[in-house]
Write a protein that holds these residues in place. Structure first.
Motif, PDB file in Angstrom:
ATOM      1  N   GLN A 212     -12.638  -1.150   1.867  1.00 24.11           N
ATOM      2  CA  GLN A 212     -12.434  -2.375   2.102  1.00 24.11           C
ATOM      3  C   GLN A 212     -11.332  -3.193   1.087  1.00 24.11           C
ATOM      4  N   SER A 213     -11.131  -2.607   0.064  1.00 23.60           N
ATOM      5  CA  SER A 213     -10.313  -2.881  -0.859  1.00 23.60           C
ATOM      6  C   SER A 213      -9.403  -1.839  -1.592  1.00 23.60           C
ATOM      7  N   LEU A 214      -7.931  -2.013  -1.557  1.00 21.90           N
ATOM      8  CA  LEU A 214      -7.109  -1.189  -1.994  1.00 21.90           C
ATOM      9  C   LEU A 214      -6.009  -1.785  -3.029  1.00 21.90           C
ATOM     10  N   ASP A 215      -6.221  -1.589  -4.348  1.00 23.54           N
ATOM     11  CA  ASP A 215      -5.462  -2.107  -5.370  1.00 23.54           C
ATOM     12  C   ASP A 215      -4.807  -0.984  -6.203  1.00 23.54           C
TER      13      ASP A 215
ATOM     14  N   ASN B 112      -3.393  -4.664  -2.292  1.00 23.68           N
ATOM     15  CA  ASN B 112      -2.794  -5.028  -3.325  1.00 23.68           C
ATOM     16  C   ASN B 112      -1.806  -3.800  -3.907  1.00 23.68           C
ATOM     17  N   LEU B 113      -0.415  -4.007  -3.410  1.00 21.49           N
ATOM     18  CA  LEU B 113       0.576  -2.824  -3.984  1.00 21.49           C
ATOM     19  C   LEU B 113       1.626  -3.359  -4.625  1.00 21.49           C
ATOM     20  N   SER B 114       1.348  -4.482  -5.292  1.00 18.04           N
ATOM     21  CA  SER B 114       2.566  -5.395  -6.052  1.00 18.04           C
ATOM     22  C   SER B 114       2.698  -4.537  -7.253  1.00 18.04           C
ATOM     23  N   ALA B 115       4.031  -4.898  -7.786  1.00 15.72           N
ATOM     24  CA  ALA B 115       4.392  -4.330  -9.030  1.00 15.72           C
ATOM     25  C   ALA B 115       4.702  -2.806  -9.080  1.00 15.72           C
TER      26      ALA B 115
END
Length: 273
Positions: A100-103, A127-130
């Motif tokens: 349910q959450s991938l960071d 969240n695949l940022s930076a």
């Protein structure tokens, strides 16, 4: 009676023990092992991501893996942030069907965002940022109907923002700033029923070829008023100089012709010796 109670308690204890030692869901095991294979871990922060733990990563709600959270024996959340991870995102990540959450933010991960993420139908946070992700934003992400957060800022993503993402009715946080995206902002992401933007300009800034509300209007690529006036004045001055030069040349030629004519007349009256 006491014997039956003892047997019942023994069976209950054995059942509890079996439930705690049973292997994980095979899809979770494949998901985790393939993800570890696709990533490089130079600082060895994922040292407990081993074959043994992949086979049994959860004990109820407790996880044996760095950055993993379990829910009733299944991988529920992966948070591997700021670990200097390299490599790419394995498409087999889609096997963690309970995720349910991938960071994976603030790493050095390259390559594309796998289309297969669309099969994480329970995913609420992505969240695949930076990182250093390239390629397009997969329009298939719209299949993850529960997505509440999409954060892809500070990558090297190209192409346009998929129109399909505007259909994610639960989406409350969206950030694709500081990429190499182009094209218009989908109206469904820039507007809501009123006049206020669904997501403000900071969600899209840092993409020089992205345009549309709520970003400010693009500066015209044509000539500014001052430039046009300057060109007009310059061309007018140049025309004046050329005209003046042409007149001077004409007068000079005319004058020379007159002199030559006078000399010809005089020469007719000159005696020959």
């Amino acid at each position: 009676m006491g014997i039956w109670i003892s047997k019942f308690l023994l069976v209950l204890i054995l059942a509890t023990w079996v439930s705690n030692t049973v292997s994980s869901d095979p899809d979770d095991e494949s998901c985790l092992s393939r993800l570890k294979e696709s990533l490089q871990d130079p600082t060895n922060r994922l040292r407990n991501w081993t074959t043994t733990n992949f086979a049994n990563p959860c004990n109820g709600f407790t996880s044996y893996l760095q950055g993993a959270t379990c829910n009733n024996g299944r991988i529920y959340k992966l948070s591997l942030t700021n670990l200097q991870l390299r490599g790419s995102i394995s498409p087999f990540l889609a096997n963690c069907t309970n995720l349910q959450s991938l960071d994976l933010s603030s790493n050095l991960i390259t390559g594309p965002i796998p289309d297969d993420i669309q099969f994480l139908v329970n995913l609420a946070v992505l969240n695949l940022s930076a990182n250093r992700l390239t390629g397009i934003i997969p329009p298939q992400l719209a299949s993850c109907a529960y997505l509440n957060i999409i954060d892809l800022h500070n990558n090297l993503l190209t192409g346009s923002i998929p129109q399909q993402l505007g259909g994610l009715v639960r989406l409350s946080s969206f950030d694709v700033s500081n990429n190499k995206l182009s094209g218009p902002i989908p109206a469904s992401l820039g507007n809501r029923s009123g006049n206020s933007p669904k997501f403000n300009a900071t969600s899209f800034m840092g993409n020089k070829d992205v345009y549309g509300y709520p970003l400010p209007p693009l500066k015209t690529k044509g000539l500014s008023v001052m430039a046009i006036v300057g060109i007009g004045l310059g061309s007018g001055f140049l025309s004046l100089v050329l005209s003046f030069t042409a007149v001077c040349i004409w007068l000079r030629v005319t004058e020379q012709q007159a002199v030559n004519a006078e000399e010809g007349k005089v020469s007719q009256f000159m005696p020959e010796y």
